[in-house]
Design a protein around this motif. Structure first.
Motif, mmCIF file in Angstrom:
data_model
loop_
_atom_site.group_PDB
_atom_site.id
_atom_site.type_symbol
_atom_site.label_atom_id
_atom_site.label_comp_id
_atom_site.label_asym_id
_atom_site.label_seq_id
_atom_site.Cartn_x
_atom_site.Cartn_y
_atom_site.Cartn_z
ATOM 1 N N HIS A 153 -1.000 46.995 38.843
ATOM 2 C CA HIS A 153 -2.261 47.718 38.992
ATOM 3 C C HIS A 153 -2.330 48.551 40.271
ATOM 4 O O HIS A 153 -3.234 49.393 40.404
ATOM 5 N N PHE A 154 -1.439 48.297 41.233
ATOM 6 C CA PHE A 154 -1.545 48.938 42.548
ATOM 7 C C PHE A 154 -1.135 50.406 42.436
ATOM 8 O O PHE A 154 -0.012 50.704 42.032
ATOM 9 N N PRO A 155 -1.996 51.338 42.829
ATOM 10 C CA PRO A 155 -1.633 52.756 42.693
ATOM 11 C C PRO A 155 -0.606 53.236 43.703
ATOM 12 O O PRO A 155 0.058 54.248 43.482
ATOM 13 N N ASP A 156 -0.435 52.522 44.822
ATOM 14 C CA ASP A 156 0.411 53.015 45.910
ATOM 15 C C ASP A 156 1.356 51.905 46.361
ATOM 16 O O ASP A 156 1.009 51.081 47.218
ATOM 17 N N LEU A 157 2.550 51.868 45.795
ATOM 18 C CA LEU A 157 3.512 50.829 46.168
ATOM 19 C C LEU A 157 3.950 50.965 47.616
ATOM 20 O O LEU A 157 4.177 49.954 48.298
ATOM 21 N N ALA A 158 4.089 52.194 48.103
ATOM 22 C CA ALA A 158 4.484 52.391 49.498
ATOM 23 C C ALA A 158 3.425 51.819 50.436
ATOM 24 O O ALA A 158 3.753 51.208 51.465
ATOM 25 N N GLY A 159 2.159 52.030 50.106
ATOM 26 C CA GLY A 159 1.083 51.481 50.921
ATOM 27 C C GLY A 159 1.074 49.968 50.914
ATOM 28 O O GLY A 159 0.881 49.327 51.957
ATOM 29 N N PHE A 160 1.275 49.385 49.746
ATOM 30 C CA PHE A 160 1.344 47.922 49.641
ATOM 31 C C PHE A 160 2.511 47.380 50.464
ATOM 32 O O PHE A 160 2.369 46.396 51.189
ATOM 33 N N ALA A 161 3.663 48.018 50.357
ATOM 34 C CA ALA A 161 4.838 47.559 51.094
ATOM 35 C C ALA A 161 4.623 47.665 52.600
ATOM 36 O O ALA A 161 4.978 46.751 53.364
ATOM 37 N N ALA A 162 4.046 48.783 53.044
ATOM 38 C CA ALA A 162 3.808 48.969 54.474
ATOM 39 C C ALA A 162 2.834 47.925 55.016
ATOM 40 O O ALA A 162 3.031 47.375 56.107
ATOM 41 N N GLU A 163 1.783 47.635 54.252
ATOM 42 C CA GLU A 163 0.814 46.633 54.687
ATOM 43 C C GLU A 163 1.426 45.232 54.677
ATOM 44 O O GLU A 163 1.145 44.417 55.553
ATOM 45 N N THR A 164 2.257 44.951 53.691
ATOM 46 C CA THR A 164 2.928 43.659 53.646
ATOM 47 C C THR A 164 3.802 43.475 54.877
ATOM 48 O O THR A 164 3.774 42.422 55.538
ATOM 49 N N ALA A 165 4.579 44.500 55.213
ATOM 50 C CA ALA A 165 5.434 44.420 56.397
ATOM 51 C C ALA A 165 4.593 44.251 57.663
ATOM 52 O O ALA A 165 4.997 43.531 58.591
ATOM 53 N N ARG A 166 3.446 44.904 57.711
ATOM 54 C CA ARG A 166 2.595 44.828 58.909
ATOM 55 C C ARG A 166 2.011 43.440 59.103
ATOM 56 O O ARG A 166 1.990 42.913 60.222
ATOM 57 N N VAL A 167 1.507 42.820 58.026
ATOM 58 C CA VAL A 167 0.820 41.530 58.189
ATOM 59 C C VAL A 167 1.791 40.354 58.234
ATOM 60 O O VAL A 167 1.395 39.244 58.598
ATOM 61 N N LEU A 168 3.056 40.572 57.877
ATOM 62 C CA LEU A 168 4.038 39.498 57.973
ATOM 63 C C LEU A 168 4.511 39.309 59.415
ATOM 64 O O LEU A 168 4.713 40.277 60.147
ATOM 65 N N ARG A 169 4.700 38.066 59.775
ATOM 66 C CA ARG A 169 5.312 37.764 61.058
ATOM 67 C C ARG A 169 6.819 37.954 60.963
ATOM 68 O O ARG A 169 7.384 37.863 59.871
ATOM 69 N N PRO A 170 7.492 38.232 62.077
ATOM 70 C CA PRO A 170 8.954 38.303 62.032
ATOM 71 C C PRO A 170 9.539 37.033 61.421
ATOM 72 O O PRO A 170 9.144 35.919 61.783
ATOM 73 N N GLY A 171 10.451 37.209 60.490
ATOM 74 C CA GLY A 171 11.019 36.081 59.757
ATOM 75 C C GLY A 171 10.227 35.696 58.528
ATOM 76 O O GLY A 171 10.644 34.822 57.772
ATOM 77 N N GLY A 172 9.082 36.353 58.310
ATOM 78 C CA GLY A 172 8.252 36.056 57.155
ATOM 79 C C GLY A 172 8.819 36.634 55.869
ATOM 80 O O GLY A 172 9.642 37.552 55.883
ATOM 81 N N THR A 173 8.360 36.110 54.752
ATOM 82 C CA THR A 173 8.885 36.502 53.452
ATOM 83 C C THR A 173 7.783 36.986 52.520
ATOM 84 O O THR A 173 6.609 36.623 52.660
ATOM 85 N N VAL A 174 8.176 37.819 51.558
ATOM 86 C CA VAL A 174 7.278 38.268 50.503
ATOM 87 C C VAL A 174 7.949 37.966 49.171
ATOM 88 O O VAL A 174 9.161 38.109 49.021
#
Length: 294
Positions: free
Chosen positions: A159-180
């Motif tokens: 459903h997400f219209p912007d995969l790049a936006g989702f990916a960028a936000e995921t990388a931002r809110v993850l701590r170093p060493g974190g996983t998605v």
């Protein structure tokens, strides 16, 4: 850095098809999605030849969440974010079975969040401070940088219209060493014409509720956002036959919902798990040693 105080002004709005589908319809309490998880299910170990009831359906949906949580790695003592949490059933599985420090369910739809708080009222009371729900868009999350150790999303990214936006936000809110760890359905390849094919087979694509993209689009978005060890894997054999067997309770062969299996068998559509890692910060280089000249 963003403050963890709520959804920012100017965040992406709810697309009309998403607003309608997850508003008054309340999919999580319809028999088709018995159990409240709102996913197609992971049917490994369930006898599809026998009669399928509500128990088998609920087991399949729980199993899909567990498959995604397992793929994210150990969750004990970690902070977990569930993007597109729906009624919070997966949040409850994560909290009660995986021993995290906390689980946050985020959804863009306020009706879903109201239902989640009602559905998980007992757990919210018993696990005060360890379970919370908040409104937010996948492309603009209302959390501070490095707020979570794990981000998961189960059957929402279509459903997400912007995969790049989702990916960028995921990388931002993850701590170093974190996983998605993400699971959803994507086109099986990058062949041109796949969106038109799916729109001709499935009403959810024709209406725009589901967006046809190859799994490589999400994988590349994660890499571009700086995530590493990006992996994609098909779980189609564990999803599509069981989903079709369950649909057969309501729809005859040849009706559009039964075309999910047809699209899979024709190698147009498949179901994937996608995982990635936010790299650790590089260790600081020690100063060069000063060796006295002879």
């Amino acid at each position: 850095m963003r403050k963890d105080t709520g959804v920012e002004q100017g965040r992406p709005g709810i697309r009309p098809t998403v607003q309608e589908t997850y508003g008054p319809l309340d999919l999580g309490h319809q028999p088709l999605f018995g159990g409240g998880f709102i996913n197609f299910g992971y049917w490994r170990g369930i006898d599809l030849a026998g009669p399928l009831g509500e128990d088998e359906r609920a087991r399949s949906q729980q199993a899909l969440y567990r498959h995604v949580l397992d793929a994210a790695g150990p969750l004990r003592r970690r902070q977990v974010l569930d993007v597109g949490c729906g009624l919070g059933m997966g949040c409850a599985v994560a909290l009660t079975e995986y021993e995290p420090d906390g689980v946050t369910g985020m959804d863009i739809h306020p009706d879903q969040l109201a239902r989640a708080r009602e559905e998980q009222a007992v757990l919210l009371g018993e696990q005060s401070g360890r379970l919370r729900f908040a409104e937010g868009a996948a492309e603009q999350m209302p959390w501070q940088d490095e707020a979570f150790d794990v981000v998961v999303s189960v059957e929402a990214v279509q459903h997400f219209p912007d995969l790049a936006g989702f990916a960028a936000e995921t990388a931002r809110v993850l701590r170093p060493g974190g996983t998605v760890s993400v699971t959803s359905f994507f086109t099986a390849d990058e062949a041109p014409g796949r969106p038109e094919q799916l729109a001709g087979l499935l009403d959810t694509y024709a209406s725009g509720l589901d967006i046809a993209r190859p799994v490589t689009a999400l994988a590349e978005a994660f890499r571009t956002a700086g995530l590493v060890e990006v992996r994609t894997g098909s779980i189609g054999p564990e999803v599509w036959p069981g989903w079709d067997a369950w649909l057969a309770r309501w729809w005859a062969p040849g009706t559009w919902p039964r075309n999910f299996l047809r699209a899979y068998e024709d190698k147009i559509l498949d179901y994937f798990v996608v995982t990635a890692l936010r790299p650790l910060r590089p260790a600081p280089h020690p100063p060069p040693s000063r060796v006295p000249h002879p």
